[in-house]
Design a protein around this motif. Structure first.
Motif, PDB file in Angstrom:
ATOM      1  N   GLY A 153      45.979   5.840  39.500  1.00 42.98           N
ATOM      2  CA  GLY A 153      45.422   7.180  39.395  1.00 42.98           C
ATOM      3  C   GLY A 153      44.411   7.306  38.278  1.00 42.98           C
ATOM      4  N   LEU A 154      44.709   6.712  37.131  1.00 40.81           N
ATOM      5  CA  LEU A 154      43.767   6.750  36.007  1.00 40.81           C
ATOM      6  C   LEU A 154      42.485   5.995  36.333  1.00 40.81           C
ATOM      7  CD1 LEU A 154      46.216   6.247  32.993  1.00 40.81           C
ATOM      8  CD2 LEU A 154      45.073   8.363  33.686  1.00 40.81           C
ATOM      9  N   ALA A 155      42.621   4.892  37.084  1.00 42.07           N
ATOM     10  CA  ALA A 155      41.430   4.151  37.505  1.00 42.07           C
ATOM     11  C   ALA A 155      40.549   5.027  38.386  1.00 42.07           C
ATOM     12  CB  ALA A 155      41.837   2.884  38.259  1.00 42.07           C
TER      13      ALA A 155
ATOM     14  N   LEU B 231      49.730  12.390  41.989  1.00 40.16           N
ATOM     15  CA  LEU B 231      49.904  13.439  40.992  1.00 40.16           C
ATOM     16  C   LEU B 231      48.826  13.380  39.907  1.00 40.16           C
ATOM     17  CD1 LEU B 231      53.789  13.387  40.558  1.00 40.16           C
ATOM     18  CD2 LEU B 231      52.404  15.125  41.735  1.00 40.16           C
ATOM     19  N   VAL B 232      48.332  12.174  39.636  1.00 37.78           N
ATOM     20  CA  VAL B 232      47.293  12.022  38.609  1.00 37.78           C
ATOM     21  C   VAL B 232      45.941  12.500  39.132  1.00 37.78           C
ATOM     22  CG1 VAL B 232      45.982  10.340  37.252  1.00 37.78           C
ATOM     23  CG2 VAL B 232      48.468  10.171  37.367  1.00 37.78           C
ATOM     24  N   VAL B 233      45.584  12.129  40.374  1.00 31.45           N
ATOM     25  CA  VAL B 233      44.236  12.426  40.866  1.00 31.45           C
ATOM     26  C   VAL B 233      44.133  13.772  41.591  1.00 31.45           C
ATOM     27  CG1 VAL B 233      43.698   9.978  41.090  1.00 31.45           C
ATOM     28  CG2 VAL B 233      44.584  11.217  43.070  1.00 31.45           C
ATOM     29  N   ALA B 234      45.247  14.292  42.105  1.00 32.59           N
ATOM     30  CA  ALA B 234      45.185  15.522  42.900  1.00 32.59           C
ATOM     31  C   ALA B 234      44.575  16.702  42.142  1.00 32.59           C
ATOM     32  CB  ALA B 234      46.582  15.884  43.417  1.00 32.59           C
TER      33      ALA B 234
ATOM     34  N   PHE C  90      37.562  19.853  41.701  1.00 31.01           N
ATOM     35  CA  PHE C  90      36.231  19.495  42.184  1.00 31.01           C
ATOM     36  C   PHE C  90      35.901  20.268  43.466  1.00 31.01           C
ATOM     37  CE2 PHE C  90      32.973  16.883  44.184  1.00 31.01           C
ATOM     38  CZ  PHE C  90      32.203  16.493  43.103  1.00 31.01           C
ATOM     39  N   PHE C  91      36.883  20.350  44.368  1.00 32.66           N
ATOM     40  CA  PHE C  91      36.666  21.079  45.624  1.00 32.66           C
ATOM     41  C   PHE C  91      36.461  22.561  45.359  1.00 32.66           C
ATOM     42  CE2 PHE C  91      38.063  23.336  49.430  1.00 32.66           C
ATOM     43  CZ  PHE C  91      37.307  22.688  50.402  1.00 32.66           C
TER      44      PHE C  91
END
Length: 220
Positions: A6-8, A49-52, A58-59
């Motif tokens: 997710g951090l990546a 959970l990290v990227v959501a 953004f959306f």
């Protein structure tokens, strides 16, 4: 692993392209299906959970999940020759330029495809690493040919697979093929080092020019 994935993705969205490779490694494990499903969930859930929250924000701001507006426009290409040159690259740019800049790609893929002794199978790790390389090159080739520009730096997330694929091949550990494969890998790394030396010395910020291009053997 899920948090790191997710951090990546937060650091650079192409990092998420490694997700299918992670899934392949988990699903190819010899554990029972229920255990493999649990492993997959333990990676997927933290990554989601990290990227959501970033995708949601953004959306909400731009009305799209991906920054497709970052594609270079005709006006930008007219103002900056480097942008125009990156758009005009041939569709096979990523595969051919990477092979010229770092021939370890050729060594790894050739070793992966080479005929094996009867009864010897390709390892799961080699399949996953090969898929990692193929997936990223294919995705960026498609994006470059349809909307985005061609820049070698986009392939940065495949660097680990590039160097690990030869190590995952059974031939790396089996005589006499081990000597040939290791020698080819060493020559490929030395070739790439020659091309990288001017950047280490001068720190030029432009598009990477490999040794073969520097001496006029090929042009992109």
């Amino acid at each position: 692993a899920g948090i790191v994935l997710g951090l990546a993705g937060l650091a650079k969205l192409p990092g998420l392209l490694v997700a299918p490779v992670c899934a392949l490694l988990v699903l190819a494990h010899s554990a029972p299906w229920r255990t493999r499903s649990a492993y997959l969930a333990c990676v997927a859930a933290p990554a989601f959970l990290v990227v959501a929250p970033w995708f949601w924000a953004f959306f909400a701001s731009y009305g799209t999940l991906l920054p497709n507006f970052a594609a270079p426009s005709a006006e930008l290409a007219a103002r900056f020759p480097m942008v125009a040159a990156s758009i005009a690259k041939p569709w096979h740019f990523y595969a051919t330029k990477l092979a010229v800049v770092q021939p370890l790609l050729v060594v790894g893929v050739a070793g992966f495809a080479w005929k094996r002794p009867r009864g010897e199978r390709r390892s799961v790790e080699s399949w996953a690493l090969f898929a990692w390389l193929a997936l990223l090159i294919a995705c960026w080739t498609y994006l470059g040919a349809t909307s985005f520009s061609f820049q070698l730096r986009y392939l940065t997330p495949l660097t680990p697979a590039l160097y690990l694929l030869p190590l995952a091949l059974p031939a790396w550990y089996r005589a006499p093929s081990a000597f040939r494969l290791r020698s080819a890998a060493a020559l490929a790394i030395a070739w790439a080092t020659l091309g990288a030396l001017p950047y280490l010395i001068n720190g030029r910020p432009d598009e990477f020019v490999g040794f073969a291009e520097a001496i006029g053997l090929v042009r992109f």
